[in-house]
Write an enzyme that holds these catalytic residues in place. Structure first.
Site, mmCIF file in Angstrom:
data_model
loop_
_atom_site.group_PDB
_atom_site.id
_atom_site.type_symbol
_atom_site.label_atom_id
_atom_site.label_comp_id
_atom_site.label_asym_id
_atom_site.label_seq_id
_atom_site.Cartn_x
_atom_site.Cartn_y
_atom_site.Cartn_z
ATOM 1 N N SER A 213 52.472 2.786 76.400
ATOM 2 C CA SER A 213 51.882 2.391 75.674
ATOM 3 C C SER A 213 50.621 0.677 75.317
ATOM 4 O O SER A 213 50.652 0.477 76.354
ATOM 5 C CB SER A 213 52.386 3.101 74.350
ATOM 6 O OG SER A 213 51.427 3.029 73.765
ATOM 7 N N ASP A 431 49.222 14.010 77.115
ATOM 8 C CA ASP A 431 50.027 12.592 76.537
ATOM 9 C C ASP A 431 48.762 12.921 74.724
ATOM 10 O O ASP A 431 47.559 12.349 74.564
ATOM 11 C CB ASP A 431 49.357 11.193 76.963
ATOM 12 C CG ASP A 431 50.401 9.771 75.661
ATOM 13 O OD1 ASP A 431 49.943 9.916 74.893
ATOM 14 O OD2 ASP A 431 50.785 9.141 77.100
ATOM 15 N N HIS A 458 53.535 11.694 74.581
ATOM 16 C CA HIS A 458 53.680 10.087 74.687
ATOM 17 C C HIS A 458 54.615 8.919 75.317
ATOM 18 O O HIS A 458 55.866 8.926 74.871
ATOM 19 C CB HIS A 458 53.723 9.221 73.395
ATOM 20 C CG HIS A 458 52.435 7.642 73.329
ATOM 21 N ND1 HIS A 458 51.561 7.583 74.200
ATOM 22 C CD2 HIS A 458 52.954 6.673 73.053
ATOM 23 C CE1 HIS A 458 51.877 6.569 74.390
ATOM 24 N NE2 HIS A 458 52.466 5.837 73.865
#
Length: 486
Positions: A213, A431, A458
């Site tokens: 991320s 995602d 995610h």
């Protein structure tokens, strides 16, 4: 580029002809030897785990000034050691120390634990790093979550929100040690410098890095600043550093709407199977919060809890049960989802991750101050994610950054480093937080290899998908990678 070179050449020629002095050479970079050559004092902090603190300058432009520390956690390699594998979970505000501790117990990570010292770091201002970014007390965060201020979009309501966001930034500067000086130096620019100091202090000639991320943004920025110091970069759930604050929020909102649509197909439940059903379920909470044990579930927390439950398909059964409870008049489980998102423990203490999130985001993005532009951005978010109608946990971000007490230290751009070994970028088709296209663009900009995972979640690496894990481990260990779909 050619025009720039030509103008520079004309300037030099003019100086020679007129006898003007040649321009002064750029200043030498500050000497960071006392930081890069430091010996880390590792101490045991759990089964097969060691902890330490890395000392770094508060301000890299003044390395002889105050110093701060970055918290570290290590699991030493058990067999033929290649080097260190540094990991960051994202956020901004996520703690790499807890991520490394969790991965050390993850069966899928076993091949990496044999070959690498797994090292997690908490970025400056976060977690075990000192000092921590501090903006609000636990009670103040609880009160803010329960207030539902973002739901009032009347002129008076917007005025109240702006006053609160301005006060919030002032609180951050007042409550955080070193105040504005620390806030001015917590962006990705400075985290990347810390990461290179860490690489040197670990004794690694080249960095092997795993970023999830926002951790991918750290990795991409490191690749741009120190391309020849990279051994391998695995970036999962990529954040596109070329996106401005508005675009990043708009595309993320649409990503969560996409995930909600997929959840609705799976759930097929009358209380939350569609956007309209979810809105009917939670909108009444704006004026009538729902009992949730000894607390109340507000509309904002209901939206935030739904957000949190959409991050991974594995959470969908629990999210379905939480929404079913809301339909029956009980908000306890959905509130627990929101607590997890905000990192509130059972004793009511917050980790500070949300405050760190805002501090880093405001440091990393060009400031948007035009109220009309902010309002248009909110409209775009709701157009792409109608399930957020009435408020969203990220709506206030543009307002907070518009009045943040220090200017940003980075600008949005596509990094294109020269001499970088090919990174491996993993992007998931559905995602919600970092939509698939971002990973495609990051892989292209960095000259990397794209691994596509067909799923709804995610990040995915080391989470049990054998196809993804096999490809990622081979890349980190041997440097081999090919375009793959899992």
């Amino acid at each position: 580029m050619h025009r720039t070179v030509g103008l520079a050449a004309c300037a030099v020629l003019l100086a020679a002809c007129t006898g003007a002095p040649a321009p002064a050479p750029p200043p030498a970079p500050p000497d960071l030897g006392k930081f890069t050559q430091q010996k880390l004092a590792w101490t045991s902090c759990g089964e097969a785990l060691d902890c330490a603190h890395l000392t770094v300058p508060l301000d890299y432009a003044a390395p002889d000034g105050p110093a701060i520390t970055v918290g570290l956690l290590r699991h030493k390699a058990t067999k033929r050691r290649i080097g260190s594998l540094v990991v960051n979970p994202g956020g901004p505000g996520g703690q790499g120390t807890s991520t490394a501790a969790a991965l050390a117990k993850t069966p899928a990570a076993a091949p990496l634990l044999e070959r690498f010292d797994l090292v997690g770091f908490d970025p400056r201002g976060v977690g075990t790093s000192e000092p921590r970014i501090t903006c609000r007390t636990d009670a103040e965060v609880d009160a803010d979550r329960a207030a539902d201020v973002e739901s009032d979009m009347s002129p008076e309501g917007v005025k109240t929100q702006l006053a609160e966001t301005t006060a919030y930034g002032a609180k951050c500067a007042e409550a955080t040690k070193y105040g504005k000086e620390l806030l001015a130096n917590v962006g990705t620019r400075d985290v990347v410098r810390d990461l290179d100091v860490l690489r040197a202090a670990l004794g690694d000639e080249k960095l092997t890095y795993l970023g999830y991320s926002y951790g991918t943004q750290i990795g991409a920025a490191y690749a741009e600043a120190y391309p020849r110091n990279v051994r391998a970069l695995l970036l999962d759930g990529a954040v596109d550093p070329a996106q401005g604050l508005v675009d990043s929020l708009v595309t993320q909102a649409a990503g969560f709407q996409d995930a909600l649509n997929e959840f609705g197909k799976w759930c097929a439940c009358p209380f939350a199977g569609t956007t309209e059903a979810l809105q009917r379920l939670v909108r009444p909470l704006i004026t009538r919060p729902l009992p949730a044990g000894t607390r109340k579930l507000s509309f904002e927390d209901a939206i935030t809890g739904t957000f949190a439950g959409l991050y991974s398909r594995g959470d969908w059964p629990a999210l379905k049960a939480a929404l079913a409870q809301v339909a029956q008049g009980n908000g306890r489980t959905l509130l627990a989802f929101a607590d997890d998102y905000y990192q509130r423990d059972r004793d009511g203490h917050y980790s500070g991750a949300i405050d760190a999130y805002f501090a880093v985001r405001c440091a990393d993005h060009t400031r948007v101050t035009d109220r009309a532009e902010i309002d248009r951005a909110h409209e775009k978010m709701l157009a792409g994610a109608p399930f957020l109608a009435g408020g969203t946990p990220d709506t206030s971000e543009l307002d907070i950054c518009s009045t943040w007490p220090v200017p940003p230290t980075s600008t949005e751009h596509a990094p294109r480093p020269a001499g970088l070994p090919k990174p491996l970028v993993i992007s998931t088709t559905h995602d919600p937080a970092t939509p698939y296209r971002q990973g495609v663009d990051v892989a292209k900009d960095l000259g990397g290899v794209l691994l596509t995972y067909a799923g709804v979640q995610h990040t995915v690496f080391l989470q049990g998908n054998s196809c993804v894990d096999r490809a990622g481990i081979a890349y980190l260990v041997d440097g081999t990678a090919a375009e793959t779909r899992c």
